[in-house]
Design an enzyme around this catalytic site. Structure first.
Site, mmCIF file in Angstrom:
data_model
loop_
_atom_site.group_PDB
_atom_site.id
_atom_site.type_symbol
_atom_site.label_atom_id
_atom_site.label_comp_id
_atom_site.label_asym_id
_atom_site.label_seq_id
_atom_site.Cartn_x
_atom_site.Cartn_y
_atom_site.Cartn_z
ATOM 1 N N LYS A 21 2.454 11.873 7.135
ATOM 2 C CA LYS A 21 1.627 11.648 8.773
ATOM 3 C C LYS A 21 2.673 12.227 9.435
ATOM 4 C CE LYS A 21 -0.075 6.618 6.754
ATOM 5 N NZ LYS A 21 -0.810 7.096 6.335
ATOM 6 N N PHE A 31 1.201 -0.704 -0.046
ATOM 7 C CA PHE A 31 0.176 -0.342 0.390
ATOM 8 C C PHE A 31 0.816 1.106 -0.307
ATOM 9 C CE2 PHE A 31 -2.606 4.082 1.709
ATOM 10 C CZ PHE A 31 -3.835 3.340 0.935
ATOM 11 N N ASP A 69 9.460 3.565 1.741
ATOM 12 C CA ASP A 69 8.026 3.788 2.591
ATOM 13 C C ASP A 69 7.926 3.526 3.727
ATOM 14 O OD1 ASP A 69 5.448 4.938 2.530
ATOM 15 O OD2 ASP A 69 4.700 3.797 0.594
#
Ligand SMILES: Cc1ncc(COP(=O)(O)O)c(C=O)c1O
Length: 399
Positions: A255, A141, A226
């Site tokens: 984030k 993801f 990531d």
């Protein structure tokens, strides 16, 4: 109808139906807690998918945001601002990176890295134009943009959105030999999550990343990690790569880079890869804006100065031990690293979502992922007493 039912009905009437949230309407947050519109308090065990590592409405990040918002918010990159250089300096000192490119969302950071490594492949590695390949992992993801969902293996994320961006080769996660076999002369990069979060907190076998790192170095392949979800303390280290004793060539963060106040992401890299981007070739109106930089600077400062990373490690171990001590015949697996934890339920349990609702009724917010898994990822400031309380609620719910 009370306020929350009204708000939910309005959302359903006017909003696109692209999310299926738990029906709890939150209005306030402080530290590890959030409150709904009826005044009920919950322990947040999702942290907005790890964007609120520093806890809700951290007063120092709030102060930095308010101060900066009253002074200067946006200049665009047509002009310089007096916050960006400091953010670069502080990020470089913290992570050892040589070049930084600020963006907003996580997906934008991923897209930025894809563009940079393709261009690096053509200009530096000598890959023929249009032939660059990037190796990615099954069940990844990395976000929701078209290029990113082009290499998703999740039918919900991908189906119906073609034509797809070519140039990606998918290999099983955690299988170093499959990774080795996928490398060819046109491979410019590998894009991997250190721990697959959305897939259900999947931790690769020990030694996987060491081997991937060796293969990337030997074949002149850029290793992009990531760390948008695993980064900034979530796994008990600043970056999850530290658990593996390796260094990525390109690291993506987002984030928690803003502590949940504002979308801020960044691509961290060595000079060679980001060095290929020249004026006019990439950017974003809001990327690197002074408000984002001031917020990110404060978010990084509190993360390191207030011991949150160390707390994630100790409380993570303690939380994992607590979860493992629960005796329940519906639990298939318990796993995690730092405060990135998951309980996978047996298929016969009837799906994780009903347990998330039951936890909500007990005052704990967690989210199901992939039908049978409940993820627990509280803010990194959680205390031992709060972990004890969480474990007892989880135990009562699943036994
Ligand atoms: C590993 C990873 N990469 C990228 C993203 C995308 O970030 P954003 O939702 O900010 O675009 C996410 C979001 O969950 C993520 O977990």
């Amino acid at each position: 109808m009370n306020i929350s039912s009204n708000l939910i009905a309005t959302e359903q009437r006017l909003g696109a139906n692209n999310y299926k949230p738990l029906d709890v309407v939150l209005t306030r947050g402080e530290g590890v807690h959030v409150w709904d519109t009826d005044g009920k308090r919950y322990l947040d065990c999702l942290s907005a998918y790890s964007a609120v590592n520093q806890g809700h409405c951290h007063p120092k990040i709030l102060a930095a945001m308010v101060e900066q918002a009253g002074r200067l918010t946006l200049t665009s990159r047509a002009f310089r601002n007096d916050q960006l250089a400091y953010l670069y300096e502080e990020l470089a000192a913290l992570t050892g990176s040589h070049k930084i490119l600020p963006m907003n969302s996580g997906a934008e950071a991923v897209e930025t890295a894809i563009k940079a490594v393709r261009k690096w492949g053509y200009e530096v590695k000598g890959v023929p134009e249009g032939k660059a390949e990037i190796i990615v992992c099954a069940n990844n993801f990395h976000g929701r943009t078209l290029s990113i969902i082009s290499f998703s293996t999740d039918p919900d994320a991908r189906t119906g959105f073609g034509p797809y961006t070519p140039g990606f080769r998918i290999v099983p996660f955690g299988d170093a030999e499959a990774f080795a076999a996928a490398i060819n002369a046109n491979t410019v990069a590998a894009l991997i999550e250190p721990i697959q979060g959305e897939a259900g907190v999947i931790i690769p076998p020990a030694g996987y990343f060491t081997r991937v790192r060796e293969l990337c170095t030997a074949n002149n392949v850029t290793l992009i990690l990531d760390e948008i979800q695993t980064g900034l303390g979530r796994t008990g280290k600043l970056l999850a790569e530290e658990h593996e004793g390796i260094e990525a060539d390109v690291t993506l963060i987002g984030k928690a880079l803003s502590g949940g106040f504002y979308p801020v992401s960044a691509v961290l890299s060595n000079s060679e890869v980001l060095g290929v981007l020249k004026p006019g070739q990439h950017g974003s109106t809001f990327g690197g804006n002074p408000l984002a930089c001031a917020v990110a600077r404060a978010a990084l400062k509190v993360l390191t100065e207030e011991g949150m990373i160390e707390n994630a490690e100790t409380m993570g171990d303690y939380f994992l031990e607590g979860l493992r001590s629960i005796r329940s015949n519906i639990v298939k697996d318990v796993r995690g690293r730092g405060l990135m934890l998951a309980v996978e339920l047996e298929p016969e349990a009837g799906g994780a979502r009903q347990y998330c609702y039951a936890l909500k009724d007990r005052g704990l917010l967690a989210k199901d992922t992939h039908d049978h898994t409940i993820r627990f990822a509280p803010p990194l400031i959680i205390t031992k007493e709060q972990v004890d309380w969480a474990i007892s609620q989880i135990e009562k719910t699943i036994t």
